[in-house]
Design a protein around this motif. Structure first.
Motif, PDB file in Angstrom:
ATOM      1  N   GLU A   2      73.454  78.245   4.551  1.00 43.66           N
ATOM      2  CA  GLU A   2      74.171  78.731   5.720  1.00 43.66           C
ATOM      3  C   GLU A   2      73.162  79.374   6.667  1.00 43.66           C
ATOM      4  OE1 GLU A   2      77.511  78.612   6.442  1.00 43.66           O
ATOM      5  OE2 GLU A   2      77.787  77.372   4.670  1.00 43.66           O
ATOM      6  N   TYR A  13      72.103  85.542   0.297  1.00 41.53           N
ATOM      7  CA  TYR A  13      73.316  85.813  -0.482  1.00 41.53           C
ATOM      8  C   TYR A  13      73.178  87.148  -1.190  1.00 41.53           C
ATOM      9  CZ  TYR A  13      76.880  85.294  -4.078  1.00 41.53           C
ATOM     10  OH  TYR A  13      77.979  85.480  -4.885  1.00 41.53           O
ATOM     11  N   CYS A  33      78.767  87.859   6.708  1.00 36.96           N
ATOM     12  CA  CYS A  33      79.905  86.971   6.458  1.00 36.96           C
ATOM     13  C   CYS A  33      80.399  87.240   5.044  1.00 36.96           C
ATOM     14  CB  CYS A  33      79.456  85.509   6.602  1.00 36.96           C
ATOM     15  SG  CYS A  33      80.740  84.323   6.187  1.00 36.96           S
TER      16      CYS A  33
END
Length: 110
Positions: A2, A13, A33
């Protein structure tokens, strides 16, 4: 993978911690996010290999190859179609493949 919609950096992450869910975050800007903990797979598709029709059939291929007089080791017929291919290093001679026009027997000559 991403990417950050703000600056285009690869998002990193971060594992869930205490009451905070897992998330992707940008290391250069404040973009975050959050990820839902439950992911549902809506449907599964089974991949099926599509049957392909040959562009040139074996009979067509034999008709378009050049012809020579070479005795077939199987039936003794004198006409054979042939093709050549470089199977070894460039300083070695090419390998010649023969197919008998009568019995369709294949053989090669190095």
């Amino acid at each position: 993978m991403e990417f950050c919609p703000t600056c285009g950096m690869l998002l990193q992450y971060e594992l869930p911690h205490m009451d905070r869910p897992a998330r992707f975050f940008c290391p250069t800007c404040p973009y975050v996010c959050h990820m839902d903990s439950k992911v549902k797979i809506k449907r599964k598709h089974r991949l099926v290999k599509k049957e392909l029709d040959p562009i040139i059939s074996k009979d067509d291929e034999l008709e378009h190859l050049p012809e020579t007089e070479a005795p077939c080791p199987n039936c003794g017929h004198l006409k054979a179609a042939f093709g050549q291919q470089q199977t070894r290093s460039a300083d070695e001679p090419m390998t010649t493949y023969y197919t008998c026009k009568k019995c369709r027997h294949n053989w090669k000559e190095d």
